[in-house]
Write a protein that holds these residues in place. Structure first.
Motif, PDB file in Angstrom:
ATOM      1  N   PHE A  12      28.118  41.790  36.345  1.00  0.00           N
ATOM      2  CA  PHE A  12      28.694  40.451  36.282  1.00  0.00           C
ATOM      3  C   PHE A  12      28.116  39.695  35.087  1.00  0.00           C
ATOM      4  N   GLN A  13      29.014  39.170  34.257  1.00  0.00           N
ATOM      5  CA  GLN A  13      28.599  38.468  33.051  1.00  0.00           C
ATOM      6  C   GLN A  13      28.184  37.026  33.326  1.00  0.00           C
ATOM      7  N   ASN A  14      28.391  36.554  34.536  1.00  0.00           N
ATOM      8  CA  ASN A  14      27.889  35.243  34.957  1.00  0.00           C
ATOM      9  C   ASN A  14      27.651  35.297  36.460  1.00  0.00           C
ATOM     10  N   GLN A  15      27.053  34.267  36.995  1.00  0.00           N
ATOM     11  CA  GLN A  15      26.673  34.246  38.405  1.00  0.00           C
ATOM     12  C   GLN A  15      27.688  33.517  39.283  1.00  0.00           C
ATOM     13  N   ASP A  16      28.943  33.508  38.857  1.00  0.00           N
ATOM     14  CA  ASP A  16      30.013  32.878  39.609  1.00  0.00           C
ATOM     15  C   ASP A  16      30.210  33.603  40.950  1.00  0.00           C
ATOM     16  N   LYS A  17      29.999  32.888  42.037  1.00  0.00           N
ATOM     17  CA  LYS A  17      30.128  33.505  43.354  1.00  0.00           C
ATOM     18  C   LYS A  17      31.549  33.968  43.629  1.00  0.00           C
ATOM     19  N   LYS A  18      32.530  33.235  43.098  1.00  0.00           N
ATOM     20  CA  LYS A  18      33.925  33.615  43.311  1.00  0.00           C
ATOM     21  C   LYS A  18      34.210  34.958  42.636  1.00  0.00           C
ATOM     22  N   LEU A  19      33.639  35.159  41.455  1.00  0.00           N
ATOM     23  CA  LEU A  19      33.835  36.409  40.722  1.00  0.00           C
ATOM     24  C   LEU A  19      33.329  37.592  41.551  1.00  0.00           C
ATOM     25  N   VAL A  37      29.605  57.790  36.955  1.00  0.00           N
ATOM     26  CA  VAL A  37      29.605  56.366  37.305  1.00  0.00           C
ATOM     27  C   VAL A  37      30.117  55.569  36.108  1.00  0.00           C
ATOM     28  N   ILE A  38      30.922  54.546  36.402  1.00  0.00           N
ATOM     29  CA  ILE A  38      31.454  53.668  35.362  1.00  0.00           C
ATOM     30  C   ILE A  38      30.965  52.251  35.644  1.00  0.00           C
ATOM     31  N   PHE A  39      30.128  51.734  34.750  1.00  0.00           N
ATOM     32  CA  PHE A  39      29.659  50.357  34.850  1.00  0.00           C
ATOM     33  C   PHE A  39      30.678  49.458  34.145  1.00  0.00           C
ATOM     34  N   VAL A  40      31.167  48.459  34.864  1.00  0.00           N
ATOM     35  CA  VAL A  40      32.233  47.598  34.345  1.00  0.00           C
ATOM     36  C   VAL A  40      31.682  46.187  34.131  1.00  0.00           C
ATOM     37  N   GLU A  41      31.766  45.701  32.891  1.00  0.00           N
ATOM     38  CA  GLU A  41      31.336  44.344  32.569  1.00  0.00           C
ATOM     39  C   GLU A  41      32.433  43.371  32.988  1.00  0.00           C
ATOM     40  N   VAL A  42      32.141  42.588  34.013  1.00  0.00           N
ATOM     41  CA  VAL A  42      33.134  41.699  34.607  1.00  0.00           C
ATOM     42  C   VAL A  42      32.816  40.261  34.217  1.00  0.00           C
ATOM     43  N   ALA A  43      33.770  39.609  33.504  1.00  0.00           N
ATOM     44  CA  ALA A  43      33.513  38.262  32.994  1.00  0.00           C
ATOM     45  C   ALA A  43      34.300  37.179  33.714  1.00  0.00           C
ATOM     46  N   SER A  44      35.491  37.515  34.231  1.00  0.00           N
ATOM     47  CA  SER A  44      36.322  36.473  34.849  1.00  0.00           C
ATOM     48  C   SER A  44      37.228  37.064  35.923  1.00  0.00           C
ATOM     49  N   VAL A  45      37.683  36.171  36.821  1.00  0.00           N
ATOM     50  CA  VAL A  45      38.592  36.581  37.885  1.00  0.00           C
ATOM     51  C   VAL A  45      39.933  37.009  37.305  1.00  0.00           C
ATOM     52  N   ASN A  62      40.582  50.136  48.395  1.00  0.00           N
ATOM     53  CA  ASN A  62      39.737  51.231  48.875  1.00  0.00           C
ATOM     54  C   ASN A  62      39.278  52.134  47.728  1.00  0.00           C
ATOM     55  N   LEU A  63      38.727  51.487  46.697  1.00  0.00           N
ATOM     56  CA  LEU A  63      38.238  52.221  45.542  1.00  0.00           C
ATOM     57  C   LEU A  63      36.799  52.671  45.742  1.00  0.00           C
ATOM     58  N   PRO A  64      36.424  53.855  45.238  1.00  0.00           N
ATOM     59  CA  PRO A  64      35.007  54.228  45.235  1.00  0.00           C
ATOM     60  C   PRO A  64      34.253  53.263  44.324  1.00  0.00           C
ATOM     61  N   SER A  65      33.298  52.535  44.888  1.00  0.00           N
ATOM     62  CA  SER A  65      32.663  51.471  44.109  1.00  0.00           C
ATOM     63  C   SER A  65      31.416  50.969  44.809  1.00  0.00           C
ATOM     64  N   LEU A  66      30.691  50.116  44.098  1.00  0.00           N
ATOM     65  CA  LEU A  66      29.599  49.347  44.672  1.00  0.00           C
ATOM     66  C   LEU A  66      29.970  47.871  44.584  1.00  0.00           C
ATOM     67  N   LYS A  67      29.578  47.096  45.578  1.00  0.00           N
ATOM     68  CA  LYS A  67      29.890  45.670  45.580  1.00  0.00           C
ATOM     69  C   LYS A  67      28.899  44.875  44.738  1.00  0.00           C
ATOM     70  N   GLU A  68      27.675  45.359  44.659  1.00  0.00           N
ATOM     71  CA  GLU A  68      26.630  44.635  43.959  1.00  0.00           C
ATOM     72  C   GLU A  68      26.222  45.356  42.684  1.00  0.00           C
ATOM     73  N   GLU A  69      25.561  44.625  41.794  1.00  0.00           N
ATOM     74  CA  GLU A  69      25.008  45.217  40.587  1.00  0.00           C
ATOM     75  C   GLU A  69      23.835  46.137  40.940  1.00  0.00           C
ATOM     76  N   VAL A  70      23.567  47.089  40.078  1.00  0.00           N
ATOM     77  CA  VAL A  70      22.400  47.953  40.219  1.00  0.00           C
ATOM     78  C   VAL A  70      21.345  47.463  39.226  1.00  0.00           C
TER      79      VAL A  70
END
Length: 297
Positions: free
Chosen positions: A176-183, A142-150, A195-203
């Motif tokens: 998600f580094q912030n709670q931006d709904k658009k992000l 599993v790869i956890f990705v820190e997402v900060a911006s669109v 169609n990437l193997p992934s999760l939509k939400e944080e764990v």
């Protein structure tokens, strides 16, 4: 020793089934309504609610602390809560760190009392096809990705990422580094479109992983499994008028008052208020194929 657990009220998520379990060589050999013709020793579990032992996520295990500090941490945050497996990760900022950091964490976990799975946590700048191929060679599940911006997401060559993942296909999980709904929306749209193997939400940390999360990463059915072929790792909660209608997450939150027994690979590590600590009893759980098992929808 072979034995039978009778009248087991097995709870998984929100579903409960009443079965008998045949235990042989520390595996669940079979589960069915009864084993009337067998002469094995029998244990009546009718006064308990039985769940698989939990799997928790923890990004920051105290690996460099003293033995006593680590022991206290594992006891309070995992063992006393009925958790026998932890999902953790190495924090990577540069591609060349991957192999060395994996060696370090493996050495640091040699005396871990829990079974453990190791992923990676990276910034989006490290999400390249070359890094993905290195993760594939290391069998990173599993790869956890820190997402900060669109804008970060739109600059990633997602098609190349997907190609590099095949055929191991370890999922990407956002942090998600912030709670931006658009992000969050854009992340989900990209995952769907490519169609990437992934999760939509944080764990979430410190909460039992949902079954679909464990399936996606490849943890289930190796862990947290009370089905035929599963290891003998489970919890017994007191069954009373309050707990009998609880779902698994509710039982976890009430562990202090109703968790009575925890079994880890055939060894009792909690009996009432008595908790046993076995340094080094934990094992590395290698995930050979993420998402190999998928529950029917």
């Amino acid at each position: 020793m072979a034995y039978i657990i009778e009248n087991a009220h097995v709870l998984r998520g929100e579903k409960r089934r009443d079965v008998c379990l045949l235990i042989e060589d520390n595996r669940i050999s079979s589960s069915r309504a009864s084993f009337k013709m067998y002469k094995h020793f029998r244990m009546d579990a009718g006064n308990f609610i039985m769940t698989p032992s939990h799997v928790l996520l923890d990004f920051n295990l105290p690996l460099t602390s003293t033995f006593e500090q680590r022991k206290a941490y594992y006891l309070e945050n995992f063992i006393k809560k009925g958790c026998t497996t932890v999902l953790t990760c190495v924090h990577i900022n540069r591609e060349r760190q991957l192999s060395s950091e994996f060696k370090k964490i493996h050495s640091a976990l040699l005396d871990c009392p829990l079974d453990y799975i190791i992923g990676v946590r990276i910034p989006t700048t490290l999400l390249t096809s070359n890094f993905i191929r290195k993760c594939k060679r290391e069998k990173v599940p599993v790869i956890f990705v820190e997402v900060a911006s669109v804008s970060e997401l739109k600059n990633i060559p997602w098609g190349w990422i997907k190609e590099a993942m095949f055929p191991y296909n370890c999922p990407l999980v956002p942090i998600f580094q912030n709670q931006d709904k658009k992000l969050k929306r854009v992340w989900g749209e990209i995952m769907d479109s490519v169609n990437l193997p992934s999760l939509k939400e944080e764990v979430q940390e410190s909460k039992p992983l949902d079954r679909h999360v464990m399936e996606k990463i490849g943890i289930f059915p190796k862990k947290s499994n009370l089905h035929d072929g599963g290891e003998v790792s489970y919890n017994f909660y007191l069954k009373d008028s309050e707990t009998v209608n609880m779902v698994e997450s509710e039982l976890f939150m009430k562990h202090d008052s109703c968790l009575l027994i925890t079994m880890h690979k055939g060894k009792i590590i909690r009996a009432g208020k008595q908790v046993s600590y076995h340094p080094g009893y934990g094992e590395y759980v290698e995930i050979k194929t993420p998402s190999f098992y998928q529950s029917p929808t």
